[in-house]
Design a protein around this motif. Structure first.
Motif, PDB file in Angstrom:
ATOM      1  N   ALA A 128      40.444  47.409  41.809  1.00  0.00           N
ATOM      2  CA  ALA A 128      39.811  45.917  42.168  1.00  0.00           C
ATOM      3  C   ALA A 128      39.375  46.643  43.168  1.00  0.00           C
ATOM      4  N   ALA A 129      39.645  47.473  44.545  1.00  0.00           N
ATOM      5  CA  ALA A 129      39.056  48.359  44.933  1.00  0.00           C
ATOM      6  C   ALA A 129      37.991  48.777  45.189  1.00  0.00           C
ATOM      7  N   VAL A 130      37.602  49.478  44.312  1.00  0.00           N
ATOM      8  CA  VAL A 130      36.279  50.876  43.054  1.00  0.00           C
ATOM      9  C   VAL A 130      35.423  49.040  43.112  1.00  0.00           C
ATOM     10  N   LEU A 131      35.728  48.373  42.515  1.00  0.00           N
ATOM     11  CA  LEU A 131      35.273  47.094  42.074  1.00  0.00           C
ATOM     12  C   LEU A 131      34.320  46.741  42.871  1.00  0.00           C
ATOM     13  N   ALA A 132      34.695  45.864  43.505  1.00  0.00           N
ATOM     14  CA  ALA A 132      34.159  45.033  44.821  1.00  0.00           C
ATOM     15  C   ALA A 132      33.418  46.226  45.711  1.00  0.00           C
ATOM     16  N   SER A 133      33.533  47.197  45.556  1.00  0.00           N
ATOM     17  CA  SER A 133      32.481  48.563  46.483  1.00  0.00           C
ATOM     18  C   SER A 133      31.666  48.336  45.607  1.00  0.00           C
ATOM     19  N   GLU A 134      32.313  48.372  44.838  1.00  0.00           N
ATOM     20  CA  GLU A 134      30.648  48.484  43.667  1.00  0.00           C
ATOM     21  C   GLU A 134      29.945  46.895  43.591  1.00  0.00           C
ATOM     22  N   GLY A 135      30.186  45.748  44.516  1.00  0.00           N
ATOM     23  CA  GLY A 135      29.350  44.613  44.644  1.00  0.00           C
ATOM     24  C   GLY A 135      29.965  43.183  43.490  1.00  0.00           C
ATOM     25  N   HIS A 136      31.268  43.632  42.609  1.00  0.00           N
ATOM     26  CA  HIS A 136      31.373  43.069  41.836  1.00  0.00           C
ATOM     27  C   HIS A 136      32.295  42.459  42.633  1.00  0.00           C
ATOM     28  N   HIS A 137      32.475  41.036  41.860  1.00  0.00           N
ATOM     29  CA  HIS A 137      33.527  39.719  42.574  1.00  0.00           C
ATOM     30  C   HIS A 137      35.448  40.380  41.892  1.00  0.00           C
ATOM     31  N   ASP A 150      48.624  38.474  39.948  1.00  0.00           N
ATOM     32  CA  ASP A 150      49.940  38.566  40.183  1.00  0.00           C
ATOM     33  C   ASP A 150      50.867  38.870  40.389  1.00  0.00           C
ATOM     34  N   ARG A 151      52.220  38.057  39.750  1.00  0.00           N
ATOM     35  CA  ARG A 151      53.639  37.204  40.206  1.00  0.00           C
ATOM     36  C   ARG A 151      54.329  36.908  41.553  1.00  0.00           C
ATOM     37  N   ARG A 152      54.384  38.265  41.715  1.00  0.00           N
ATOM     38  CA  ARG A 152      55.153  38.804  43.244  1.00  0.00           C
ATOM     39  C   ARG A 152      54.278  38.059  44.423  1.00  0.00           C
ATOM     40  N   PRO A 153      54.363  37.278  45.210  1.00  0.00           N
ATOM     41  CA  PRO A 153      53.164  36.805  46.545  1.00  0.00           C
ATOM     42  C   PRO A 153      53.175  38.022  47.458  1.00  0.00           C
ATOM     43  N   GLU A 154      53.668  38.933  47.354  1.00  0.00           N
ATOM     44  CA  GLU A 154      54.066  40.026  48.863  1.00  0.00           C
ATOM     45  C   GLU A 154      52.757  40.869  48.313  1.00  0.00           C
ATOM     46  N   ALA A 155      52.972  40.812  46.800  1.00  0.00           N
ATOM     47  CA  ALA A 155      51.724  42.146  46.028  1.00  0.00           C
ATOM     48  C   ALA A 155      50.209  42.485  47.065  1.00  0.00           C
ATOM     49  N   VAL A 156      49.647  40.983  47.556  1.00  0.00           N
ATOM     50  CA  VAL A 156      48.360  40.404  48.265  1.00  0.00           C
ATOM     51  C   VAL A 156      48.419  41.447  49.867  1.00  0.00           C
ATOM     52  N   ARG A 157      49.333  42.482  49.682  1.00  0.00           N
ATOM     53  CA  ARG A 157      49.099  42.609  50.872  1.00  0.00           C
ATOM     54  C   ARG A 157      48.429  44.266  50.543  1.00  0.00           C
ATOM     55  N   ARG A 158      49.095  44.255  49.692  1.00  0.00           N
ATOM     56  CA  ARG A 158      48.256  45.784  48.865  1.00  0.00           C
ATOM     57  C   ARG A 158      46.957  46.225  49.046  1.00  0.00           C
ATOM     58  N   PRO A 189      42.441  45.314  49.660  1.00  0.00           N
ATOM     59  CA  PRO A 189      42.261  45.988  50.867  1.00  0.00           C
ATOM     60  C   PRO A 189      41.611  44.011  51.778  1.00  0.00           C
ATOM     61  N   ASP A 190      41.207  44.544  52.275  1.00  0.00           N
ATOM     62  CA  ASP A 190      40.395  43.120  52.994  1.00  0.00           C
ATOM     63  C   ASP A 190      38.898  43.016  52.323  1.00  0.00           C
ATOM     64  N   SER A 191      38.593  42.446  52.072  1.00  0.00           N
ATOM     65  CA  SER A 191      37.303  42.467  50.822  1.00  0.00           C
ATOM     66  C   SER A 191      36.939  40.875  50.468  1.00  0.00           C
TER      67      SER A 191
END
Length: 217
Positions: A14-23, A28-36, A38-40
């Motif tokens: 996700a980080a690589v795709l976002a850095s390339e300009g993709h949305h 994920d079924r675990r809500p805490e996974a969002v902490r992994r 990056p802020d984008s």
């Protein structure tokens, strides 16, 4: 892009795709996974299962260009991938599969799979036993590879076509004096040539033996 699974692989992808300009929509079924993540502004997180139609619709599955399932479970990845492909007709659907026997079955269903165990074994085998062959690219789950090697001295002057073994090894490119060329049937090997071979993973030992007469490794 929709990425199902917010573990190490899903987060990095996700980080690589976002850095390339993709949305990127991450599920994920675990809500805490969002902490992994990056802020984008290009990454959104959705809690739930990757095969839940409500969750997938929330993630915009109807307009997705690609779908990748990389959770820790084979069953979850395949169910999610089949839902994306068969129900929502997403153009590109990929799924990570740990069991290599199942990967072939799902590939026959039209779902591209990455069999991480098989791929890792091929890479470790190559690094252990074929260390002087520089990897350039692998196909499928590592069954076919592009590898490069300097031409051994004892082969200089011989036609590059003589290096081919039907169904196992083929010379596809030569870099000579800094310039790349596709060899013809009669192109001879010259000192300093860097040769690119397309080779079946099962034939790496044969290629290594062929080259090691001169390399001595």
């Amino acid at each position: 892009m929709i990425v199902v699974g917010c573990g190490r692989v899903g987060t990095a992808l996700a980080a690589v795709l976002a850095s390339e300009g993709h949305h990127v929509e991450v599920v994920d079924r675990r809500p805490e996974a969002v902490r992994r993540l990056p802020d984008s502004p290009r990454i959104r997180f959705h809690e739930g299962n990757g095969f839940s139609r409500a969750v997938l619709r929330s993630a915009g599955i109807e307009h997705a260009d690609a779908f990748v399932a990389v959770t820790a479970g084979d069953n979850s990845n395949i169910v999610s991938a089949r839902t994306a492909k068969e129900t929502y007709r997403v153009p590109i659907v990929l799924a990570r599969i740990y069991d290599p026997r199942r990967a072939d079955i799902y590939r026959d269903l039209g779902i591209s799979t990455i069999a991480s165990v098989r791929w890792t074994v091929h890479q470790l085998h190559r690094m252990l036993l074929h260390r002087h062959l520089s990897p350039e690219l692998s196909f499928g789950n590592g069954e076919t590879l592009l590898v490069r090697s300097e031409v051994p001295g004892y082969l200089v002057g011989r036609r590059l076509a003589e290096f081919d073994v039907d169904g196992e090894i083929r010379v596809v490119e030569v870099t000579r004096a800094g310039r790349s060329l596709i060899p013809g049937h009669g192109t001879p090997a010259r000192a300093g040539d860097l040769i690119t071979f397309a080779v079946a993973a099962a034939a790496l030992g044969r290629l290594r033996g062929f080259l090691d007469k001169e390399l001595g490794t």
